[in-house]
Design a protein around this motif. Structure first.
Motif, short mmCIF file in Angstrom:
data_model
loop_
_atom_site.label_atom_id
_atom_site.label_comp_id
_atom_site.label_asym_id
_atom_site.label_seq_id
_atom_site.Cartn_x
_atom_site.Cartn_y
_atom_site.Cartn_z
N VAL A 1 41.92 36.61 59.13
CA VAL A 1 41.42 35.34 59.67
C VAL A 1 39.97 35.51 60.13
CG1 VAL A 1 41.72 33.63 61.53
CG2 VAL A 1 43.73 34.51 60.30
N LYS A 2 39.66 36.65 60.74
CA LYS A 2 38.27 36.94 61.15
C LYS A 2 37.34 36.89 59.92
CE LYS A 2 35.37 40.94 62.23
NZ LYS A 2 34.58 40.95 61.01
N MET A 3 37.77 37.53 58.82
CA MET A 3 36.94 37.52 57.60
C MET A 3 36.76 36.10 57.06
SD MET A 3 37.96 40.88 55.35
CE MET A 3 39.73 40.60 55.25
N ALA A 4 37.84 35.32 57.08
CA ALA A 4 37.76 33.95 56.57
C ALA A 4 36.81 33.10 57.41
CB ALA A 4 39.16 33.32 56.54
N LEU A 5 36.87 33.30 58.73
CA LEU A 5 35.95 32.56 59.62
C LEU A 5 34.50 32.93 59.31
CD1 LEU A 5 37.94 32.89 62.98
CD2 LEU A 5 37.52 30.76 61.72
N GLU A 6 34.26 34.21 59.08
CA GLU A 6 32.90 34.66 58.74
C GLU A 6 32.48 34.08 57.38
OE1 GLU A 6 32.74 38.86 61.22
OE2 GLU A 6 33.51 38.89 59.17
N ASN A 7 33.44 34.01 56.46
CA ASN A 7 33.14 33.44 55.14
C ASN A 7 32.78 31.95 55.26
OD1 ASN A 7 33.10 33.64 52.19
ND2 ASN A 7 34.91 32.34 52.26
N PHE A 8 33.33 31.27 56.28
CA PHE A 8 32.99 29.87 56.53
C PHE A 8 31.67 29.74 57.33
CE2 PHE A 8 37.74 28.80 56.21
CZ PHE A 8 37.60 28.16 54.98
N LYS B 1 43.34 31.52 43.71
CA LYS B 1 44.12 32.21 44.75
C LYS B 1 44.23 33.71 44.46
CE LYS B 1 48.67 32.10 46.92
NZ LYS B 1 50.00 31.48 46.91
N SER B 2 44.48 34.07 43.20
CA SER B 2 44.59 35.49 42.81
C SER B 2 43.27 36.21 43.02
CB SER B 2 45.03 35.62 41.35
OG SER B 2 46.31 35.06 41.16
N ARG B 3 42.18 35.56 42.63
CA ARG B 3 40.85 36.16 42.83
C ARG B 3 40.56 36.30 44.33
NH1 ARG B 3 36.79 36.14 38.96
NH2 ARG B 3 35.29 35.59 40.58
N GLY B 4 40.95 35.26 45.10
CA GLY B 4 40.73 35.30 46.55
C GLY B 4 41.53 36.41 47.21
N LEU B 5 42.78 36.54 46.79
CA LEU B 5 43.63 37.62 47.33
C LEU B 5 43.01 38.98 47.05
CD1 LEU B 5 46.23 38.70 48.63
CD2 LEU B 5 47.40 38.35 46.43
N TYR B 6 42.51 39.16 45.81
CA TYR B 6 41.85 40.42 45.45
C TYR B 6 40.66 40.69 46.37
CZ TYR B 6 39.23 43.87 42.73
OH TYR B 6 38.54 45.00 42.35
N GLU B 7 39.89 39.64 46.66
CA GLU B 7 38.71 39.82 47.54
C GLU B 7 39.13 40.20 48.96
OE1 GLU B 7 35.18 37.26 47.04
OE2 GLU B 7 36.40 36.16 45.58
N TYR B 8 40.19 39.56 49.48
CA TYR B 8 40.66 39.91 50.83
C TYR B 8 41.20 41.35 50.87
CZ TYR B 8 39.87 35.37 52.90
OH TYR B 8 39.26 34.24 53.41
N VAL B 9 41.91 41.75 49.82
CA VAL B 9 42.43 43.12 49.76
C VAL B 9 41.28 44.12 49.74
CG1 VAL B 9 43.73 44.75 48.30
CG2 VAL B 9 44.65 42.46 48.73
N ASN B 10 40.13 43.68 49.21
CA ASN B 10 38.93 44.52 49.24
C ASN B 10 38.03 44.18 50.43
OD1 ASN B 10 38.61 46.41 46.76
ND2 ASN B 10 39.56 44.55 45.95
N LEU B 11 38.61 43.51 51.44
CA LEU B 11 37.93 43.17 52.69
C LEU B 11 36.62 42.42 52.44
CD1 LEU B 11 38.68 46.49 54.63
CD2 LEU B 11 40.03 44.39 54.58
N LEU B 12 36.71 41.48 51.48
CA LEU B 12 35.59 40.62 51.05
C LEU B 12 34.37 41.42 50.59
CD1 LEU B 12 35.65 37.47 53.37
CD2 LEU B 12 36.95 37.96 51.31
N ASN B 13 34.63 42.62 50.10
CA ASN B 13 33.55 43.44 49.53
C ASN B 13 34.06 44.06 48.22
OD1 ASN B 13 31.13 44.80 49.23
ND2 ASN B 13 31.77 46.52 50.53
N PRO B 14 34.34 43.20 47.21
CA PRO B 14 34.95 43.71 45.98
C PRO B 14 34.00 44.62 45.21
CG PRO B 14 34.33 41.41 45.70
CD PRO B 14 34.10 41.75 47.14
N PRO B 15 34.55 45.55 44.43
CA PRO B 15 33.68 46.44 43.65
C PRO B 15 32.96 45.68 42.54
CG PRO B 15 36.00 46.77 43.05
CD PRO B 15 35.98 45.83 44.22
N LYS B 16 31.88 46.28 42.06
CA LYS B 16 31.11 45.65 40.97
C LYS B 16 31.84 45.78 39.63
CE LYS B 16 27.26 44.68 43.36
NZ LYS B 16 27.91 44.52 44.64
#
Length: 528
Positions: A60-67, A367-382
């Motif tokens: 939730v903290k990450m989502a708030l920062e994303n907003f 949603k799948s792409r978003g879940l992947y990003e959250y699992v990577n703590l909003l810092n997905p690999p290149k």
């Protein structure tokens, strides 16, 4: 679902953060810093469920920062909580410390300043290993520094009203007789035996007597000591029915999730925050508890604990984050045997994210792409990692015990699964080897198999189980499929599902030879 209805990255985390923001706007509160909180129990061995509380709050903290908002996670260790029972596997010498605050009990293993800090450190280590960032706060420091003294004062002034409301809301009558505050007895250091009966407002002191009390089905002997305790200077703590509210108001907490086991406490605390402390309670979400495979709640004291430390011997940090970010509702049975499917599911999410797997449903894809990003703590690999089916690795690590990494790596190259050895693949071989060493068999997966295919599988099982080894297993499989009017491609797919729990794998003939044809024969017969 239209684009307008997709919030943030399309996950439940974004929806929660959005709801929180909408509520804050209606309340008209300052949103310069939105604090989220997770309460960490310090009385028992922290399990995946305990970790999940903090991990989800961090989501939730990450989502708030994303907003576009500033947010932080407070990880609050309740290390003034009294020890109610000795966790499975801990020394019986702890018996003399029952009902004492866990931060005043010596660490039985001698590695931390107290029993409470030993337990807190295990959970914090788990959070560190999965990459969660937090501000750590301890109950003992919070109370010693008087950070809740104003809230305690207001609560104790309103104790009669609160006691009646607790009785009304949840049917508990205890706080109509005693104050919702436990001093630590000055004589015996116990918490729950020292029950306070009177608040001296102008002195900010409670009168208490240390007497026998029941904790669960056990009677804990009180020492009979009578005294007064200063709420700002002497050690003591609020009862759970009111303490969350005091913390929320003191720390300005805007979000906290909770498990269904403390629903009653949250209901009362929400009322106390709103009506007594004049602090609108935080936004909440209720989650179900994790159950063990026998359907029992995973518990610190039952000994059926799935800890982050043990999990990480067999799975990656991302497999834990995927487990916790996939969804929040619904009770789930959980065991280490879930690790292979989570490891493979992460690879599938990565393939969706990088466009290797196409999904026609746009909302599902987002949603799948978003879940992947959250699992990577909003810092997905290149770039995506090299993917190897985890169950393929567990099968290979069962065969190769000596020089395991080198020999499994060679097999993966022989199969054409990888081109070159890499450190990340070495780590995968290591953890999958730990898994195959610890657990003999994987859970049988349910596969929908037609009768004609079952007949062909039975013929193959007989061939593979015979004393004489077939000359060419690959060709044998092909011929059995053809002679039973089954597309060889479909037949191979079902065999991969039987052996690996997936629809793809290395060349099946050599692979069956490597893992043992009779073992595969047995596995086929179990599925038909």
């Amino acid at each position: 679902m239209s684009e307008q209805e997709i919030i943030g990255k399309g996950t439940w985390i974004d929806k929660l953060a959005f709801e929180l923001l909408e509520r804050e706007k209606k309340l008209g509160r300052n949103t310069d810093l939105l604090r989220v909180e997770s309460g960490l129990g310090a009385s028992g061995i922290p399990h995946i469920g305990s970790l999940g509380d903090a991990v989800r709050a961090y989501g939730v903290k990450m989502a708030l920062e994303n907003f576009g908002y500033k947010s932080e996670l407070i990880a609050y260790s309740d290390d003034l909580d009294g020890l109610r029972k000795i966790p499975e596997g801990f020394p019986e010498t702890l018996q003399e410390h029952i009902a004492k605050p866990v931060s005043l009990i010596p660490d039985p293993y001698g590695c931390h300043e107290s029993y409470g800090m030993h337990m807190s450190s295990l959970l914090l280590e788990g959070l560190d290993k999965v990459g969660i960032k937090y501000q750590f706060r301890r109950a003992i420091d919070t109370y010693k520094q008087g950070l809740l003294k104003d809230q305690i004062h207001i609560i104790l002034k309103n104790a009669t009203k609160i006691g009646d409301k607790i009785s009304d809301l949840v049917g508990q009558e205890k706080y109509q007789k005693y104050l919702p505050y436990f001093p630590v007895c000055r004589n015996c250091n116990r918490l729950y035996t020292a029950e306070a009966t009177e608040y001296i407002e102008d002195e900010r002191k409670v009168k208490y007597r240390c007497h026998d009390t029941k904790i669960g089905d056990k009677t804990i002997k009180g020492c009979g000591h009578e005294d007064e305790a200063d709420i700002a200077k002497d050690l003591g703590k609020l009862a759970w029915k009111v303490e969350f509210a005091a913390r929320w108001a003191a720390f300005d907490i805007r979000f906290e999730a909770y498990g269904k086991d403390i629903m009653d406490s949250v209901k009362v605390n929400d009322w106390v925050a709103d009506e007594v402390l004049n602090f609108p309670h935080p936004h909440h979400v209720k989650y179900e508890m994790f159950l063990d495979k026998g359907g029992k709640k995973i518990s610190k004291s039952l000994g059926n604990v799935v800890t982050a430390q043990k999990w990480l011997e067999f799975g990656s940090p991302k497999s834990i984050l995927l487990l916790l970010y996939k969804r929040i509702t619904g009770a789930r049975e959980l065991g280490f045997e879930d690790i292979p499917s989570l490891m493979n599911e992460y690879n599938e999410l990565e393939d969706i994210y990088f466009g290797r797997i196409k999904i026609d449903n746009k909302a599902k894809m987002i949603k799948s792409r978003g879940l992947y990003e959250y699992v990577n703590l909003l810092n997905p690999p290149k770039n995506p990692e090299v993917h190897i089916n985890y169950r393929l690795l567990t099968e290979l690590t069962k065969i190769f015990k000596e020089n395991r990494i080198e020999r499994v790596m060679k097999k993966l190259q022989d199969y054409g699964v990888i081109k070159n050895p890499e450190p990340s693949i070495e780590k995968l071989i290591e953890i999958s080897g730990n898994f195959s060493d610890e657990f003999d068999e994987r859970e049988k997966t349910d596969i929908d198999i037609e009768d004609s295919v079952k007949k062909a599988l039975r013929i193959l099982a007989e061939e593979l189980g015979a004393d004489k080894e077939p000359e060419d297993i690959q060709n044998t499989i092909y011929q059995i499929a053809k002679s039973n009017n089954i597309q060889p491609k479909e037949f191979f797919k079902i065999l991969y599902q039987v052996i690996l729990g997936t629809s793809r794998g290395p060349k099946i003939g050599p692979f069956i030879s490597d893992i043992g044809r009779k073992k595969v024969s047995k596995s086929i017969l179990e599925h038909i």
